[in-house]
Motif scaffolding. Structure first.
Motif, PDB file in Angstrom:
ATOM      1  N   VAL A 182       5.919  -2.718  -6.327  1.00  0.00           N
ATOM      2  CA  VAL A 182       6.535  -2.509  -5.015  1.00  0.00           C
ATOM      3  C   VAL A 182       7.648  -3.520  -4.781  1.00  0.00           C
ATOM      4  O   VAL A 182       7.488  -4.721  -5.035  1.00  0.00           O
ATOM      5  CB  VAL A 182       5.479  -2.620  -3.896  1.00  0.00           C
ATOM      6  CG1 VAL A 182       6.141  -2.634  -2.518  1.00  0.00           C
ATOM      7  CG2 VAL A 182       4.487  -1.465  -3.980  1.00  0.00           C
ATOM      8  N   ALA A 239       1.257   0.006 -10.272  1.00  0.00           N
ATOM      9  CA  ALA A 239       2.267   0.116  -9.217  1.00  0.00           C
ATOM     10  C   ALA A 239       3.066  -1.175  -9.107  1.00  0.00           C
ATOM     11  O   ALA A 239       2.517  -2.275  -9.225  1.00  0.00           O
ATOM     12  CB  ALA A 239       1.584   0.415  -7.885  1.00  0.00           C
ATOM     13  N   SER A 276       0.744  -5.715  -5.453  1.00  0.00           N
ATOM     14  CA  SER A 276       2.068  -5.894  -6.044  1.00  0.00           C
ATOM     15  C   SER A 276       3.036  -6.515  -5.043  1.00  0.00           C
ATOM     16  O   SER A 276       3.875  -7.350  -5.407  1.00  0.00           O
ATOM     17  CB  SER A 276       2.614  -4.544  -6.526  1.00  0.00           C
ATOM     18  OG  SER A 276       3.925  -4.668  -7.009  1.00  0.00           O
ATOM     19  N   CYS A 324      -0.526  -1.256  -4.602  1.00  0.00           N
ATOM     20  CA  CYS A 324       0.792  -1.528  -4.017  1.00  0.00           C
ATOM     21  C   CYS A 324       0.773  -2.796  -3.174  1.00  0.00           C
ATOM     22  O   CYS A 324       1.724  -3.601  -3.215  1.00  0.00           O
ATOM     23  CB  CYS A 324       1.234  -0.340  -3.173  1.00  0.00           C
ATOM     24  SG  CYS A 324       1.746   1.125  -4.126  1.00  0.00           S
ATOM     25  N   ALA A 369       8.363   2.076  -4.315  1.00  0.00           N
ATOM     26  CA  ALA A 369       7.214   1.889  -5.202  1.00  0.00           C
ATOM     27  C   ALA A 369       7.471   2.618  -6.514  1.00  0.00           C
ATOM     28  O   ALA A 369       7.818   3.798  -6.519  1.00  0.00           O
ATOM     29  CB  ALA A 369       5.941   2.424  -4.545  1.00  0.00           C
ATOM     30  N   ILE A 418       2.946   0.807   3.789  1.00  0.00           N
ATOM     31  CA  ILE A 418       2.161   1.324   2.668  1.00  0.00           C
ATOM     32  C   ILE A 418       0.941   2.100   3.138  1.00  0.00           C
ATOM     33  O   ILE A 418       0.725   3.252   2.752  1.00  0.00           O
ATOM     34  CB  ILE A 418       1.739   0.157   1.742  1.00  0.00           C
ATOM     35  CG1 ILE A 418       2.970  -0.409   1.018  1.00  0.00           C
ATOM     36  CG2 ILE A 418       0.688   0.612   0.736  1.00  0.00           C
ATOM     37  CD1 ILE A 418       2.714  -1.698   0.272  1.00  0.00           C
TER      38      ILE A 418
END
Length: 337
Positions: free
Chosen positions: A196, A194, A318, A315, A214, A172
């Motif tokens: 992921v 977001a 997540s 992200c 994503a 990421i």
């Protein structure tokens, strides 16, 4: 600054630092590499000799050196924030390789330092913004031929490098960060949330990543997906496809010719990022040097570096929660309008 050339110091002489140093020395007008720094003295000496520069092992002394006009940061990611802050404190323009920092908090510190300095000093190395394939797509979008963009799909496929195991955090923050900037730039939008998902590379290492996806929602009502692979099996490939109200468009992800022969169709794929983006890196350093000499900052700013980490932060959260996570950003200062 010398009337004839900008004296640039390069910090970090790994693969990307060596590439930047070579481009500055051989392909960039109006600049010269005056010094290079690396804690690996042997590597620093080799790059310095090739560029006609001196080698040092202390970054702080190099940034403070009055003979140095500008700083190019290509050291390990974890060092970027402190080196950027030191360059801002010294009042020197800096081209910092992505990511701007490894945490959202550190990126905010850089934005605040630049605001306090009262001038744009930081450019972030999102070189896709000057890559011809991407800039052509941006020009097409700006022309209105596709209408309002509705969906962004970015693909970022990397070949496996030996026995390297990449964690989802690295996928990421070190890799997909490029695609996060491309998304903001091309869609003229910010990410709201977001989600992921990823496939582990090894069953005994659940945070390892082989493939990641994503799903993002944008503040202009658009949608986006970013796909990353650390094990493409065939080479290096980056692409963008945009669906608009009136049509669709995508970048040309290969620079090699298409061959039709003997009833077959083939096209070579770049083996790695150095080949795929060789021209973009040359354009980037020339544009950076020109902007410094002309006193008109261009390219991705510290704010762009910060906002890419805003997306990365959502992200990462997540990835931990398994749920969609909202982005969290400070208000955009008028300074970066």
């Amino acid at each position: 600054m010398s009337a004839n050339s900008l004296q640039v110091a390069v910090i970090g002489t790994g693969a990307i630092g060596s590439l930047h140093a070579t481009n500055l020395a051989l392909h960039t007008k109006g600049a010269r590499v005056s010094a290079v720094m690396d804690i690996d003295r042997e590597r620093a000496d080799a790059v310095a000799q090739a560029c006609g520069a001196r080698a040092v092992t202390d970054a702080a002394d190099l940034i403070a050196d009055p003979a140095v006009d500008a700083i190019l940061i290509a050291s390990p990611d974890a060092s970027h924030a402190e080196l950027c802050l030191a360059a801002i404190a010294a009042g020197k323009p800096v081209l910092c390789e992505k990511p701007l920092a490894t945490s959202l908090a550190d990126a905010e510190r850089i934005v605040n330092a630049e605001l306090a300095a009262g001038e744009r000093l930081v450019r972030v190395g999102f070189m896709r913004q000057v890559d011809p394939a991407h800039s052509d797509l941006q020009a097409l979008l700006a022309s209105g031929q596709l209408g309002a963009p509705l969906r962004f799909r970015g693909t970022h496929f990397n070949p496996r490098r030996g026995d390297t195991i990449i964690r989802i955090e690295g996928a990421i923050v070190n890799s997909l960060i490029h695609d996060m900037h491309s998304l903001r730039w091309l869609m003229s939008a910010e990410v709201q949330n977001a989600l992921v998902q990823w496939l582990p590379d090894r069953a005994d290492m659940p945070r390892s990543a082989r493939f990641a996806l994503a799903h993002l929602t944008l503040d202009n009502g658009g949608l986006a997906t970013l796909e990353w692979s650390g094990d493409s099996g065939y080479g290096y490939e980056v692409g963008v496809e945009i669906v608009g109200e009136l049509g669709t468009a995508q970048t040309h992800s290969h620079s090699s010719p298409t061959i039709r022969r003997g009833g077959g169709l083939s096209q070579a794929v770049s083996p790695d990022w150095q080949d795929r983006f060789a021209e973009a890196y040359r354009i980037e350093t020339q544009d950076w040097v020109d902007s410094i000499r002309q006193g008109a900052p261009t390219g991705p700013s510290a704010w762009d570096g910060y906002m890419s980490l805003v997306i990365a932060d959502a992200c990462l959260r997540s990835a931990d929660s398994g749920l969609p996570e909202l982005t969290r950003a400070i208000d955009r200062p008028a300074f970066y309008a």
